[in-house]
Design a protein around this motif. Structure first.
Motif, PDB file in Angstrom:
ATOM      1  N   ARG A  57     -34.419 -84.703 -15.160  1.00  0.00           N
ATOM      2  CA  ARG A  57     -35.239 -84.801 -13.962  1.00  0.00           C
ATOM      3  C   ARG A  57     -36.386 -85.794 -14.146  1.00  0.00           C
ATOM      4  O   ARG A  57     -36.630 -86.659 -13.287  1.00  0.00           O
ATOM      5  N   ALA A  69     -35.088 -89.483 -14.555  1.00  0.00           N
ATOM      6  CA  ALA A  69     -34.647 -90.000 -13.259  1.00  0.00           C
ATOM      7  C   ALA A  69     -35.844 -90.359 -12.386  1.00  0.00           C
ATOM      8  O   ALA A  69     -35.849 -91.394 -11.704  1.00  0.00           O
ATOM      9  N   SER A 110     -32.074 -90.919  -8.220  1.00  0.00           N
ATOM     10  CA  SER A 110     -31.794 -89.488  -8.135  1.00  0.00           C
ATOM     11  C   SER A 110     -31.044 -89.021  -9.384  1.00  0.00           C
ATOM     12  O   SER A 110     -30.381 -89.816 -10.056  1.00  0.00           O
ATOM     13  N   GLU A 111     -31.164 -87.745  -9.694  1.00  0.00           N
ATOM     14  CA  GLU A 111     -30.472 -87.200 -10.867  1.00  0.00           C
ATOM     15  C   GLU A 111     -28.961 -87.388 -10.739  1.00  0.00           C
ATOM     16  O   GLU A 111     -28.288 -87.758 -11.706  1.00  0.00           O
ATOM     17  N   ARG A 112     -28.432 -87.151  -9.554  1.00  0.00           N
ATOM     18  CA  ARG A 112     -26.992 -87.276  -9.363  1.00  0.00           C
ATOM     19  C   ARG A 112     -26.531 -88.722  -9.565  1.00  0.00           C
ATOM     20  O   ARG A 112     -25.509 -88.965 -10.219  1.00  0.00           O
ATOM     21  N   SER A 113     -27.289 -89.668  -9.025  1.00  0.00           N
ATOM     22  CA  SER A 113     -26.909 -91.073  -9.181  1.00  0.00           C
ATOM     23  C   SER A 113     -27.004 -91.501 -10.643  1.00  0.00           C
ATOM     24  O   SER A 113     -26.145 -92.247 -11.137  1.00  0.00           O
ATOM     25  N   GLN A 125     -26.623 -89.612 -13.322  1.00  0.00           N
ATOM     26  CA  GLN A 125     -25.480 -89.041 -14.047  1.00  0.00           C
ATOM     27  C   GLN A 125     -24.189 -89.795 -13.734  1.00  0.00           C
ATOM     28  O   GLN A 125     -23.383 -90.055 -14.627  1.00  0.00           O
ATOM     29  N   ARG A 126     -24.019 -90.184 -12.470  1.00  0.00           N
ATOM     30  CA  ARG A 126     -22.798 -90.889 -12.071  1.00  0.00           C
ATOM     31  C   ARG A 126     -22.717 -92.262 -12.732  1.00  0.00           C
ATOM     32  O   ARG A 126     -21.665 -92.659 -13.256  1.00  0.00           O
ATOM     33  N   HIS A 127     -23.833 -92.992 -12.744  1.00  0.00           N
ATOM     34  CA  HIS A 127     -23.845 -94.323 -13.360  1.00  0.00           C
ATOM     35  C   HIS A 127     -23.626 -94.233 -14.873  1.00  0.00           C
ATOM     36  O   HIS A 127     -22.951 -95.085 -15.454  1.00  0.00           O
ATOM     37  N   ARG A 158     -21.911 -91.915 -16.447  1.00  0.00           N
ATOM     38  CA  ARG A 158     -20.484 -91.620 -16.655  1.00  0.00           C
ATOM     39  C   ARG A 158     -19.655 -92.886 -16.508  1.00  0.00           C
ATOM     40  O   ARG A 158     -18.704 -93.115 -17.259  1.00  0.00           O
ATOM     41  N   SER A 198     -23.271 -89.833 -21.280  1.00  0.00           N
ATOM     42  CA  SER A 198     -23.907 -88.738 -20.561  1.00  0.00           C
ATOM     43  C   SER A 198     -25.369 -88.689 -21.010  1.00  0.00           C
ATOM     44  O   SER A 198     -25.721 -89.237 -22.057  1.00  0.00           O
TER      45      SER A 198
END
Length: 338
Positions: free
Chosen positions: A246, A249, A255-258, A260-262, A264, A269
């Motif tokens: 958090r 980011a 964002s946290e989700r973005s 993590q996605r980038h 990956r 991770s």
């Protein structure tokens, strides 16, 4: 955007060493650096750069920084420095160096103008130890040499602070008050001198150099991976405790989700990067005999020494104390870091 910990040493530096009869092989041997730093694509990290300058001071003497500046005078310089020689005046030249310093090294070059003068300081982003005296000397003498060459006047700083012990040669060359054995380094120019014009001012050439450097800077920013950026933020955040996804980011304005996605997409991770960063830093800290293992555990954001021991045994199949003892007994086996 953070600059990766990769530093390219210009050919003019190696040429200056040759003119001073300093053997490259001896320098690299004493600094424990691989020959690959000579290659066109060769890069060093901050720790390796500092080791190079420490070895250079041993081989060339305490005033080697000044000697290099005098030898490199008039030589071809990288565009990021060449652009300063064609600036409009002293103040613009200093700000141009600060602007484009990111192209040369992960170094924050601060130019602060106040009522009584203009102070220049430098901070190395990834430094774990104090900047070598010889490197500071080289930086400050280069700045003054640039100002004198650009204005064709014997301009001296208002004052300087250096960590090193007194040098009569530097004292005479700078021709200004110098605070020796100071806790921090800085160089201050007279505010009135900032407006002195450069006789080498060339508006057309400056425009071309600006365009080329802007393109290089944009390329450098666009090719810095998100993984490198996260590693940089993790190194900065670790001493404040275990960094959370958090907070990283938030610092990166993503964002946290973005995030993590980038990560990956780049094959990583957040958890693996945190572990890898701690692993790299642990080896660096263990190389420094001044750090107690309990202090290293704190610097890596562990709540207790036992957690650090368990993590290190997982990484290296031995305890931190065993690792440090092995390096002490066999100095030639110090691992080469990425």
């Amino acid at each position: 955007m953070p600059t990766p910990d990769r530093i390219k040493t210009p050919d003019t530096f190696w040429n200056a060493l040759e003119s001073l009869s300093i053997n490259r092989a001896a320098l690299l041997r004493d600094a424990k650096l691989p020959p690959s730093v000579f290659s066109p694509e060769g890069r060093m990290n901050t720790k390796q750069l500092f080791a190079l300058w420490e070895a250079l001071q041993t081989l060339g003497g305490d005033d080697i920084g000044l000697a290099l500046t005098e030898t490199m005078h008039g030589a071809s310089l990288p565009p990021s420095f060449l652009v300063a020689f064609h600036a409009k005046n002293v103040g613009e030249a200093l700000h141009r160096i600060a602007r484009f310093k990111a192209l040369c090294a992960p170094e924050e070059f601060r130019v602060t103008v106040e009522d009584d003068g203009c102070t220049v300081t430098s901070t190395w982003t990834y430094a774990e130890q104090v900047e070598p005296d010889a490197l500071t000397d080289a930086t400050f003498t280069f700045l003054v040499n640039m100002v004198r060459a650009g204005t064709e006047q014997t301009i001296s700083p208002r004052e300087i602070a250096l960590r090193r012990s007194r040098s009569e040669r530097l004292e005479a060359w700078f021709d200004c008050p110098i605070a020796w054995n100071a806790p921090h380094t800085r160089i201050t120019f007279k505010k009135a001198d900032l407006e002195i014009p450069f006789t080498s001012y060339n508006r057309e050439l400056l425009a071309m150099l600006d365009a080329a450097l802007d393109a290089d800077l944009n390329k450098a920013e666009n090719t810095t991976s998100l993984t490198d950026q996260v590693r940089w933020h993790l190194r900065r955040a670790l001493t404040a405790g275990r960094p959370e996804l958090r907070s990283i980011a938030r610092d990166m304005a993503i964002s946290e989700r973005s995030l993590q996605r980038h990560l990956r997409h780049e094959g990583h991770s957040f958890k693996s990067l945190l572990s890898d960063t701690r692993h790299q830093l642990a080896r660096e800290y263990l190389d420094e005999p001044g750090f107690d293992i309990s202090e290293i555990a704190y610097l890596l954001g562990y709540e207790d020494q036992g957690s650090f021991y368990r993590a290190f045994q997982k990484w290296e199949s031995q305890t931190p104390a065993e690792w440090r003892s092995r390096l002490t007994d066999n100095p030639d086996k110090v691992p080469i870091r990425n």
